[in-house]
Design a protein around this motif. Structure first.
Motif, PDB file in Angstrom:
ATOM      1  N   CYS A  23       0.743  -4.206  94.112  1.00  0.00           N
ATOM      2  CA  CYS A  23       0.793  -2.876  93.509  1.00  0.00           C
ATOM      3  C   CYS A  23      -0.264  -2.060  94.240  1.00  0.00           C
ATOM      4  N   LEU A  24       0.184  -1.082  95.044  1.00  0.00           N
ATOM      5  CA  LEU A  24      -0.742  -0.308  95.867  1.00  0.00           C
ATOM      6  C   LEU A  24      -0.604   1.181  95.574  1.00  0.00           C
ATOM      7  N   VAL A  25      -1.721   1.903  95.631  1.00  0.00           N
ATOM      8  CA  VAL A  25      -1.750   3.341  95.351  1.00  0.00           C
ATOM      9  C   VAL A  25      -2.568   4.024  96.435  1.00  0.00           C
ATOM     10  N   ALA A  26      -2.141   5.233  96.833  1.00  0.00           N
ATOM     11  CA  ALA A  26      -2.872   6.005  97.840  1.00  0.00           C
ATOM     12  C   ALA A  26      -2.583   7.491  97.677  1.00  0.00           C
ATOM     13  N   ALA A  27      -3.460   8.312  98.272  1.00  0.00           N
ATOM     14  CA  ALA A  27      -3.270   9.764  98.286  1.00  0.00           C
ATOM     15  C   ALA A  27      -3.306  10.309  99.703  1.00  0.00           C
ATOM     16  N   ASN A  28      -3.480   9.452 100.679  1.00  0.00           N
ATOM     17  CA  ASN A  28      -3.597   9.831 102.079  1.00  0.00           C
ATOM     18  C   ASN A  28      -2.227  10.159 102.661  1.00  0.00           C
ATOM     19  N   ASP A  29      -2.108  11.308 103.333  1.00  0.00           N
ATOM     20  CA  ASP A  29      -0.814  11.702 103.887  1.00  0.00           C
ATOM     21  C   ASP A  29      -0.410  10.863 105.095  1.00  0.00           C
ATOM     22  N   GLU A  30      -1.319  10.044 105.617  1.00  0.00           N
ATOM     23  CA  GLU A  30      -1.004   9.168 106.748  1.00  0.00           C
ATOM     24  C   GLU A  30      -0.437   7.821 106.302  1.00  0.00           C
ATOM     25  N   VAL A  31      -0.484   7.514 104.997  1.00  0.00           N
ATOM     26  CA  VAL A  31      -0.067   6.205 104.494  1.00  0.00           C
ATOM     27  C   VAL A  31       1.431   6.195 104.190  1.00  0.00           C
ATOM     28  N   ALA A  50      -1.166  15.896  91.758  1.00  0.00           N
ATOM     29  CA  ALA A  50      -2.322  15.373  92.499  1.00  0.00           C
ATOM     30  C   ALA A  50      -1.961  14.856  93.887  1.00  0.00           C
ATOM     31  N   GLY A  51      -0.679  14.583  94.146  1.00  0.00           N
ATOM     32  CA  GLY A  51      -0.297  14.020  95.438  1.00  0.00           C
ATOM     33  C   GLY A  51      -0.767  12.592  95.608  1.00  0.00           C
ATOM     34  N   VAL A  52      -0.768  11.841  94.503  1.00  0.00           N
ATOM     35  CA  VAL A  52      -1.160  10.434  94.505  1.00  0.00           C
ATOM     36  C   VAL A  52       0.067   9.628  94.122  1.00  0.00           C
ATOM     37  N   GLY A  53       0.325   8.553  94.857  1.00  0.00           N
ATOM     38  CA  GLY A  53       1.491   7.738  94.530  1.00  0.00           C
ATOM     39  C   GLY A  53       1.261   6.285  94.828  1.00  0.00           C
ATOM     40  N   GLY A  54       2.177   5.464  94.349  1.00  0.00           N
ATOM     41  CA  GLY A  54       2.054   4.034  94.571  1.00  0.00           C
ATOM     42  C   GLY A  54       3.382   3.335  94.508  1.00  0.00           C
ATOM     43  N   MET A  55       3.365   2.075  94.924  1.00  0.00           N
ATOM     44  CA  MET A  55       4.555   1.232  94.944  1.00  0.00           C
ATOM     45  C   MET A  55       4.184  -0.147  94.427  1.00  0.00           C
ATOM     46  N   ASN A  56       5.076  -0.739  93.630  1.00  0.00           N
ATOM     47  CA  ASN A  56       4.916  -2.135  93.238  1.00  0.00           C
ATOM     48  C   ASN A  56       6.112  -2.917  93.766  1.00  0.00           C
ATOM     49  N   LEU A  90      -2.093   7.122  87.234  1.00  0.00           N
ATOM     50  CA  LEU A  90      -2.705   8.042  86.261  1.00  0.00           C
ATOM     51  C   LEU A  90      -4.216   8.154  86.491  1.00  0.00           C
ATOM     52  N   THR A  91      -4.872   7.026  86.747  1.00  0.00           N
ATOM     53  CA  THR A  91      -6.324   7.009  86.951  1.00  0.00           C
ATOM     54  C   THR A  91      -6.730   7.789  88.197  1.00  0.00           C
ATOM     55  N   LYS A  92      -5.983   7.632  89.279  1.00  0.00           N
ATOM     56  CA  LYS A  92      -6.336   8.320  90.529  1.00  0.00           C
ATOM     57  C   LYS A  92      -5.751   9.726  90.602  1.00  0.00           C
ATOM     58  N   GLY A  93      -4.825  10.030  89.707  1.00  0.00           N
ATOM     59  CA  GLY A  93      -4.187  11.348  89.708  1.00  0.00           C
ATOM     60  C   GLY A  93      -4.761  12.244  88.628  1.00  0.00           C
ATOM     61  N   THR A  94      -3.897  13.047  88.025  1.00  0.00           N
ATOM     62  CA  THR A  94      -4.331  14.010  87.009  1.00  0.00           C
ATOM     63  C   THR A  94      -4.523  13.376  85.634  1.00  0.00           C
ATOM     64  N   GLY A  95      -3.989  12.175  85.451  1.00  0.00           N
ATOM     65  CA  GLY A  95      -4.074  11.531  84.144  1.00  0.00           C
ATOM     66  C   GLY A  95      -3.004  12.014  83.181  1.00  0.00           C
ATOM     67  N   LYS A  97       0.853  12.063  82.072  1.00  0.00           N
ATOM     68  CA  LYS A  97       2.128  11.366  82.212  1.00  0.00           C
ATOM     69  C   LYS A  97       3.264  12.309  82.609  1.00  0.00           C
ATOM     70  N   ALA A  98       3.182  13.562  82.159  1.00  0.00           N
ATOM     71  CA  ALA A  98       4.237  14.532  82.462  1.00  0.00           C
ATOM     72  C   ALA A  98       4.340  14.830  83.954  1.00  0.00           C
ATOM     73  N   ASN A  99       3.293  14.535  84.724  1.00  0.00           N
ATOM     74  CA  ASN A  99       3.295  14.811  86.160  1.00  0.00           C
ATOM     75  C   ASN A  99       3.882  13.671  86.997  1.00  0.00           C
ATOM     76  N   LEU A 100       4.262  12.559  86.351  1.00  0.00           N
ATOM     77  CA  LEU A 100       4.747  11.401  87.093  1.00  0.00           C
ATOM     78  C   LEU A 100       6.240  11.483  87.368  1.00  0.00           C
ATOM     79  N   GLU A 101       6.613  11.127  88.611  1.00  0.00           N
ATOM     80  CA  GLU A 101       8.026  11.013  88.969  1.00  0.00           C
ATOM     81  C   GLU A 101       8.272   9.593  89.464  1.00  0.00           C
ATOM     82  N   PHE A 102       9.448   9.063  89.145  1.00  0.00           N
ATOM     83  CA  PHE A 102       9.775   7.667  89.423  1.00  0.00           C
ATOM     84  C   PHE A 102      11.001   7.559  90.312  1.00  0.00           C
ATOM     85  N   LYS A 103      10.879   6.726  91.338  1.00  0.00           N
ATOM     86  CA  LYS A 103      11.999   6.356  92.198  1.00  0.00           C
ATOM     87  C   LYS A 103      12.035   4.835  92.187  1.00  0.00           C
ATOM     88  N   VAL A 104      13.231   4.277  92.008  1.00  0.00           N
ATOM     89  CA  VAL A 104      13.336   2.832  91.814  1.00  0.00           C
ATOM     90  C   VAL A 104      14.381   2.257  92.778  1.00  0.00           C
TER      91      VAL A 104
END
Length: 194
Positions: A23-31, A50-56, A90-95, A97-104
């Motif tokens: 489970c990894l999270v980043a905000a860097n546009d190079e990642v 916040a432009g923060v995202g992650g993948m599990n 949530l911790t690295k972003g705005t905190g 839940k309404a700002n989260l988008e999910f792709k599965v």
């Protein structure tokens, strides 16, 4: 299209592989997060403010009742993997839940000898997100093929490549080995495909 088969506007940058249980999270546009899925599921979550995202990446929806994971909760299991990813974003972003988008992605039935683990994973992730009040904005799940998924955590762009049967065979071997250890018995929108 570039010579690598990806749209010209897509730069891979620093590619980080997300392995089963990660489970990894980043905000860097190079990642760019990358993984290969058979019956496994990967959720890509992004805080779109916040432009923060992650993948599990998880294989099994729930832990076998007959055996406990000797390391305690593990990201190999859907509920833990989903909660871990959401909390990290949530911790690295705005905190919020309404700002989260999910792709599965994932959940393929890549081996007829398995008890369609992929379908169980798809049902699990849909129910989990619905129960938590989240909506899936895009998905590529099911089918009888493996997929490579690439995800840009800052922008939320996702790319999926459906893989050939030789890739399926390798994934089947890996997933059957894990499934046998877990007491699963084998039986006799904006996603761009590249």
């Amino acid at each position: 299209m570039s010579s690598a088969g990806l749209p010209n506007a897509f730069s891979r940058g620093i590619v980080t592989t997300v392995h089963q249980g990660d489970c990894l999270v980043a905000a860097n546009d190079e990642v760019t997060f990358s993984t290969v899925l058979g019956s496994c599921i990967s959720a890509c979550v992004r805080d779109n403010v916040a432009g923060v995202g992650g993948m599990n990446h998880f294989l099994l929806a729930t832990q076998s009742g007959s055996q406990r994971d000797k390391y305690g909760d593990s990201a190999r299991y859907g509920a833990f993997a989903m909660e871990q990813l959401i909390n990290m974003v949530l911790t690295k972003g705005t905190g919020r839940k309404a700002n989260l988008e999910f792709k599965v992605f994932g959940g393929g039935n890549i081996h007829s000898g398995m008890n369609d683990v992929g379908l169980k994973n798809i049902e699990f992730v849909r129910e989990f997100l619905k129960n938590e009040g989240y909506r899936i904005v895009s998905e590529d799940m099911g089918g009888s093929f493996a997929r490579r998924v690439m995800f840009k955590p800052q922008t939320g762009r996702a790319f999926v490549k459906r893989l050939e049967s030789t890739d399926n065979a390798r994934l089947v071997r890996e997933e059957l080995a894990i499934a046998s250890r877990q007491k699963i018995k084998p039986v006799a929108d904006d996603i761009e495909l590249f």
